[in-house]
Design an enzyme around this catalytic site. Structure first.
Site, PDB file in Angstrom:
ATOM      1  N   LYS A   1      44.788  43.282  24.209  1.00 25.58           N
ATOM      2  CA  LYS A   1      45.646  44.462  24.428  1.00 25.58           C
ATOM      3  C   LYS A   1      46.392  44.892  23.149  1.00 25.58           C
ATOM      4  CE  LYS A   1      46.066  44.123  29.440  1.00 25.58           C
ATOM      5  NZ  LYS A   1      45.363  45.282  29.948  1.00 25.58           N
TER       6      LYS A   1
ATOM      7  N   ASP B   1      47.955  32.745  28.857  1.00 25.58           N
ATOM      8  CA  ASP B   1      47.298  34.049  28.808  1.00 25.58           C
ATOM      9  C   ASP B   1      48.368  35.085  28.449  1.00 25.58           C
ATOM     10  OD1 ASP B   1      46.190  36.494  29.208  1.00 25.58           O
ATOM     11  OD2 ASP B   1      45.340  36.079  31.180  1.00 25.58           O
TER      12      ASP B   1
ATOM     13  N   TYR C   1      46.311  37.305  37.542  1.00 26.34           N
ATOM     14  CA  TYR C   1      45.149  38.116  37.174  1.00 26.34           C
ATOM     15  C   TYR C   1      44.814  37.796  35.718  1.00 26.34           C
ATOM     16  CZ  TYR C   1      42.215  42.025  35.814  1.00 26.34           C
ATOM     17  OH  TYR C   1      41.170  42.769  35.345  1.00 26.34           O
TER      18      TYR C   1
ATOM     19  N   TYR D   1      38.001  50.890  38.035  1.00 21.24           N
ATOM     20  CA  TYR D   1      39.038  50.843  39.077  1.00 21.24           C
ATOM     21  C   TYR D   1      39.248  52.201  39.735  1.00 21.24           C
ATOM     22  CZ  TYR D   1      40.277  46.034  38.207  1.00 21.24           C
ATOM     23  OH  TYR D   1      40.235  44.668  38.134  1.00 21.24           O
TER      24      TYR D   1
END
Ligand SMILES: Cc1ncc(COP(=O)(O)O)c(C=O)c1O
Length: 425
Positions: A265, A236, A142, A15
């Site tokens: 995560k 999610d 996302y 990114y």
């Protein structure tokens, strides 16, 4: 040559527009909420290093457990073999997930956890002999950067070069306050189609969309519609899991329980790359057969890596300690108090909070992820020794749970200075 200069000669960062990006900060040490660079500066990690870090950097307990595991077993193929950390982590996760969750499937990151969930959903219907090929998703969501995860994510500048290769998805609006009825109607209509395999969603908070938040009551209604219409539901919780929303999982605020969960995560406390997809018994059962073609043919070389699973077990232990839970409550309350303080600032358009996640949307002309305002705010925070990664004109705080009350106040003070900066521009 400095480390950053050596980096610039050989590394391509995620990114990052490499032509215009400045040199990266070379971090030589992390301790608690702080990161230290090679010039001796420290930075408060207000975003938990892309939302992964739960208990602070280089946590001694996780480090000790990993170090013990390293000399026992560093890795073993996970087809036909198993090991203690994988079993312990699976048991630990099933203990805290909703009752309907019965099986743990390991992968490597959030995107692959989503990829696995989508493949399970499609193959579930395939194995039952009634193939379905459509997924419903939120328009601004996302879910990751692999092709399946991109397909169910918002079509945006991120996905544009690949749009023609992504599978078709039925998008519905996010049920933010005021849009609930519209979203309900859209789902009700789509749910009548016979080709819908699953509905995937980020529960309560859409992270990358800009910490966009909606209420559990409306999500419950959406899940109820899916249940009635036999649509598989995929939560999610890659970002929202492990206490971020104030409860262990965002779905703990719901009456209805999803069929599949995606986790990553915070799973290892931000120590190792690991992903998990969990599923209910009926999903799992659809893959049990004498017919070998009904097998779930998916796996990665590092599936259930013992070091990563050990980090997961240690992180889970820390998360469930009363002290961590008290810290979560304290952060939630402190955020709420700060909301009251900054609400009236003329630069603030909207302030949103779900649990430990606090987002402030500034009033600016430019709002895009690519706008200069994002760079201005990012650099301003760093100059003030705080790591904040704005999403366009939205700044958010998503800290490790060990952050002190004083450190949070330091971050809030920088945010107020940012608001002043915007007002004076
Ligand atoms: C909700 C959600 N799902 C999936 C992902 C993808 O996770 P990863 O970056 O580990 O592939 C992210 C990453 O930000 C996310 O926020």
């Amino acid at each position: 040559m400095t480390l950053a200069e050596r980096d610039a000669a050989v590394i391509w960062h995620p990114y990052t527009q490499m032509k215009t990006a400045g040199l990266p900060l070379a971090i030589v040490k992390g301790e608690g909420t702080l990161l230290y660079d090679d010039a001796g500066n420290s930075y408060l990690d207000a975003v938990s290093s892309w939302w992964v870090n739960l208990h602070g950097h280089s946590h001694p307990y996780i480090a000790q457990k990993i170090s013990e595991q390293l000399t026992k077993l560093e890795h073993v193929i996970f087809a036909g073999f198993t090991h203690q950390p994988a079993v312990e982590l699976a048991e630990g996760l099933l203990n805290i997930l909703p009752e309907n969750q019965k099986r743990i499937f390991y992968s490597d990151n959030g995107s692959t956890a989503v990829e696995v969930a989508l493949k399970m959903a499609f193959q579930y219907w395939h194995n039952l002999g009634t193939p379905k090929n459509k997924i419903i998703a939120f328009r601004d969501s996302y879910h990751g950067d692999t092709f399946g995860a991109m397909s169910v994510s918002s079509r945006s500048a991120f996905t544009q070069p690949f749009n023609q290769y992504l599978f078709e998805v039925l998008f519905i609006d996010v049920p933010v306050p005021g849009q609930e009825e519209k979203c309900l109607t859209q789902l009700t209509t789509l749910a009548q189609r016979a080709d819908v395999a699953a509905f995937i969603f980020e529960p309560l908070v859409l992270g990358t969309a800009g910490m966009v938040m909606y209420e559990p009551e409306i999500l419950d209604k959406l899940l109820a519609i899916c249940r009635v219409n036999s649509i598989i539901t995929i939560a999610d919780e890659v970002m929202t899991g492990f206490g971020r929303t104030g409860k262990l999982f965002a779905t703990d605020y719901l009456q209805h329980q999803p069929d599949l969960f995606c986790l990553s995560k915070g799973l290892t406390g931000g120590t190792m790359a690991l992903g998990v997809t969990t599923c209910s018994e009926p999903i799992y059962d659809a893959f049990l057969s004498e017919d070998k073609t009904k097998t779930f043919f998916h796996g990665h070389s590092y599936t259930a890596n013992p070091i990563a699973c050990t980090a997961g077990v240690a992180s889970l232990e820390l998360l469930l300690q009363p002290e961590t839970q008290e810290n979560i409550t304290r952060i939630v309350e402190q955020h709420a108090a700060f909301r009251g303080q900054i609400q009236a600032h003329p630069s603030c358009k909207e302030i949103r909070q779900t649990g430990t996640i606090l987002a402030i949307e500034f009033k600016t002309e430019a709002t895009s992820y690519f706008s200069n305002i994002r760079d201005l705010l990012y650099n301003f925070a760093l100059q003030n020794n705080v790591l904040l990664r704005p999403l366009g004109n939205i700044i958010y705080v998503l800290p490790p749970y060990c952050i002190t009350a004083f450190q949070l106040e330091v971050i809030y003070a920088v945010i107020i200075k940012m608001a002043d900066l915007i007002r004076n521009k």
